[in-house]
Design a protein around this motif. Sequence first.
Motif, PDB file in Angstrom:
ATOM      1  N   ALA A 348      -3.991   2.115 -27.712  1.00 18.02           N
ATOM      2  CA  ALA A 348      -4.066   3.543 -28.030  1.00 18.02           C
ATOM      3  C   ALA A 348      -2.993   4.371 -27.330  1.00 18.02           C
ATOM      4  CB  ALA A 348      -5.445   4.083 -27.667  1.00 18.02           C
ATOM      5  N   ILE A 349      -2.522   3.890 -26.174  1.00 21.96           N
ATOM      6  CA  ILE A 349      -1.609   4.681 -25.345  1.00 21.96           C
ATOM      7  C   ILE A 349      -0.165   4.469 -25.790  1.00 21.96           C
ATOM      8  CG2 ILE A 349      -0.743   5.028 -22.996  1.00 21.96           C
ATOM      9  CD1 ILE A 349      -3.534   4.092 -22.031  1.00 21.96           C
ATOM     10  N   ASN A 350       0.568   5.560 -25.874  1.00 19.35           N
ATOM     11  CA  ASN A 350       1.980   5.540 -26.267  1.00 19.35           C
ATOM     12  C   ASN A 350       2.850   5.810 -25.036  1.00 19.35           C
ATOM     13  OD1 ASN A 350       4.527   5.841 -27.328  1.00 19.35           O
ATOM     14  ND2 ASN A 350       3.908   7.206 -28.990  1.00 19.35           N
ATOM     15  N   GLN A 353       6.122   7.949 -25.487  1.00 18.64           N
ATOM     16  CA  GLN A 353       5.916   9.381 -25.572  1.00 18.64           C
ATOM     17  C   GLN A 353       5.657   9.972 -24.190  1.00 18.64           C
ATOM     18  OE1 GLN A 353       2.196  10.708 -27.154  1.00 18.64           O
ATOM     19  NE2 GLN A 353       3.024  12.637 -27.928  1.00 18.64           N
ATOM     20  N   LEU A 354       4.876   9.241 -23.376  1.00 20.14           N
ATOM     21  CA  LEU A 354       4.542   9.753 -22.053  1.00 20.14           C
ATOM     22  C   LEU A 354       5.786   9.944 -21.197  1.00 20.14           C
ATOM     23  CD1 LEU A 354       1.536   8.756 -19.884  1.00 20.14           C
ATOM     24  CD2 LEU A 354       3.797   8.900 -18.853  1.00 20.14           C
ATOM     25  N   TYR A 391       1.934   0.087 -28.596  1.00 22.05           N
ATOM     26  CA  TYR A 391       1.257   1.241 -29.200  1.00 22.05           C
ATOM     27  C   TYR A 391       0.925   0.963 -30.660  1.00 22.05           C
ATOM     28  CZ  TYR A 391       0.633   6.042 -30.885  1.00 22.05           C
ATOM     29  OH  TYR A 391       0.148   7.190 -31.468  1.00 22.05           O
ATOM     30  N   PRO A 393      -2.336   2.593 -32.863  1.00 19.37           N
ATOM     31  CA  PRO A 393      -3.645   3.254 -32.955  1.00 19.37           C
ATOM     32  C   PRO A 393      -4.599   2.571 -33.928  1.00 19.37           C
ATOM     33  CG  PRO A 393      -1.868   4.869 -32.987  1.00 19.37           C
ATOM     34  CD  PRO A 393      -1.224   3.528 -33.109  1.00 19.37           C
ATOM     35  N   VAL A 427      -1.577  13.445 -21.495  1.00 20.24           N
ATOM     36  CA  VAL A 427      -1.024  12.701 -22.623  1.00 20.24           C
ATOM     37  C   VAL A 427      -1.896  11.488 -22.933  1.00 20.24           C
ATOM     38  CG1 VAL A 427       0.978  11.397 -23.467  1.00 20.24           C
ATOM     39  CG2 VAL A 427       1.318  13.487 -22.128  1.00 20.24           C
ATOM     40  N   ILE A 428      -2.269  10.753 -21.907  1.00 20.10           N
ATOM     41  CA  ILE A 428      -3.114   9.572 -22.098  1.00 20.10           C
ATOM     42  C   ILE A 428      -4.452   9.963 -22.716  1.00 20.10           C
ATOM     43  CG2 ILE A 428      -4.422   7.786 -20.875  1.00 20.10           C
ATOM     44  CD1 ILE A 428      -2.058   7.653 -18.892  1.00 20.10           C
ATOM     45  N   GLN A 430      -5.150  12.465 -24.621  1.00 21.82           N
ATOM     46  CA  GLN A 430      -4.961  12.813 -26.028  1.00 21.82           C
ATOM     47  C   GLN A 430      -4.787  11.562 -26.877  1.00 21.82           C
ATOM     48  OE1 GLN A 430      -1.716  15.599 -26.081  1.00 21.82           O
ATOM     49  NE2 GLN A 430      -2.847  17.143 -24.908  1.00 21.82           N
ATOM     50  N   ASP A 431      -4.042  10.590 -26.344  1.00 24.25           N
ATOM     51  CA  ASP A 431      -3.876   9.323 -27.075  1.00 24.25           C
ATOM     52  C   ASP A 431      -5.219   8.631 -27.275  1.00 24.25           C
ATOM     53  OD1 ASP A 431      -1.146   9.631 -27.304  1.00 24.25           O
ATOM     54  OD2 ASP A 431      -0.661   8.310 -25.609  1.00 24.25           O
ATOM     55  N   ALA A 434      -7.425  10.336 -29.822  1.00 25.64           N
ATOM     56  CA  ALA A 434      -6.979  10.132 -31.198  1.00 25.64           C
ATOM     57  C   ALA A 434      -7.612   8.902 -31.841  1.00 25.64           C
ATOM     58  CB  ALA A 434      -5.456  10.029 -31.237  1.00 25.64           C
TER      59      ALA A 434
END
Length: 595
Positions: A348-350, A353-354, A391, A393, A427-428, A430-431, A434
């Motif tokens: 789930a974690i990007n 992006q982080l 990553y 989702p 950020v994490i 929110q990931d 999602a």
Amino acid sequence: MKRTMKAMNAKWARNRAIRWGTAAVTVALTLATASACTSSPSSSSPKTSTSPTAASSAAAVSGFPRSETLYTSGTAYAPPTIWNPFDLGNFATGTQGLIYEPLFLYDPVKNTYDPWLATSGTWSGNTYTITVRNGVKWSDGTPLTGADVAYSINLAMTNKSDPYNSNVSTVKSATASGNTVTVTFNRPPGYSEWQDYLWKAPVIPQHIWSKLSATQQITGANTKPVGTGPMLLATYNATEVAYQDNPNWWAISQLGLKFKFKYLVDVVNGSNNVELSALTAGQVDWSNNFLPGINELISGLGGNAGYGLKTFYASSPYMLPANTVWLEPNTTKAPMNNVNFRKAMAYAINPQQLVSVVYSGITEPAGATGLLPNLKPYIDQGVVSQYGFSYNPALAKQYLAKSGYHGQNLTLEVPDGWTDWMAGVQVISQDLAAVGIKVTPTFPQYAARTTDLTSGSYDLALDNNAQLDSTPWSYFQRVYALPIEGQQTAQLNWERFSSPSDWALVQQAGSTPVTDTAKLDSIYSQLEKDFLQQLPQIPVWFNGAWFQGNTKYWTNYAANGTSNENTPVMWGGYLGAMTTVYALAALAPAPAPTP
């Protein structure tokens, strides 16, 4: 997997919390206080720069000619009062490296070792023989001998408070004959622990330390230090410590190393805006503080922003990687005890992006194993290809559906004041949201957060206790160490994951000779495979070995692809253990400005 290590006797989507626009290039002094979340390897806790009262102005130092003085900062967060190399986390910057030195240096860029106070070290059965360098003197004029080295080893064995005690846990005896030291081990020797000792532990003078009590040996202030290193303690006050060149430093004649500056002044770090102001004004030459957005200053106006700042890499990631930041699940609590849930979080974690949103590219995402880039030769790419994660989702939702997670809210802890990590967990979170995982960030004080981790009173946390090391052994030791105590210590297995078979593999790796690369490759491949299948920790990004140099007074800072490709870091565990001393020796006075 092939390895380039030489033998020991060879040469060794959220806007960022703090963002600068174009206008910041012209002034760039409005930076809010943030944390330096990279911990020194010799410290038990990461240092933070949240105190606005700590002075950070080189102007406070008087009596040192500017053209002969290198000003450093970004390592000390309290007044310098201790020069005891065993008081890790408390000794003044420079204690290790400028005054006290190890037997070897480790080069994380080349993944090699350099002889230092030892010219060679060789194994024969369960015996390790050290040849101590001739012609070295302590700063009081007393010759360094094998007896000092043997004494240092025996001190680690007999004084349980010595921070290197665990590194000599399998040593039976250390004796000296002239400049030859014979170290005998129980079978099997702890090869990995001992190898770390050789480049991390300082050699201390027997004629001084033998007169101290057991407590003084480890925690005494040692305000008149006697070492073998390149500098001598000159003076200090509440805001800085000053060193001056040691004209009798052995490496001047034996290695041709000589500092071009006469004085080095390390300034106590204040808030980031004060540190940045001092750096851009040329009051600080060399900063190891975390300065978010430093790349925007460097690249501003097409690289002509006028500050003359340098980083190790000229472009992203700008900094050498220093440690691995994990998402640390408490595996004794549901749903974190379910491997499908841990895999759901991992997918789930990007991380890309982080690091873009939070760090603007001054660091980089972690690989799936979490092993730092210097350990790439140990990473089995076939294992990573088959079992690694990235990553995804959609795949995260599939694992989540199998995990037994029922929508309960979880907490995710980072210390209050560590603003980059505080932005990172947003950020994490929110990931994770999602894909359907509810997480609430919490920000306890550092001590409270540490207590939560050591006692197992948490759901999720960010942690970075896997520091840069020369082999994967200490990394996997931190993941799999057993037994699990009610109160965990030493930053070992804070996620409380129980795998006796993997702990046995870690112990097997530690007792395997470093020259038996085939066996080590097999062990580490299995550990990597198990790690990726179990995910007791979820690697997210690599914290940087923060470094910024101002070229107003000094040039030729350490940089990738140059002759000075050394570690430009003065944290404990870097200066005095890695190649920072080479980086300091390579500095040259800046040319006088043309009229």
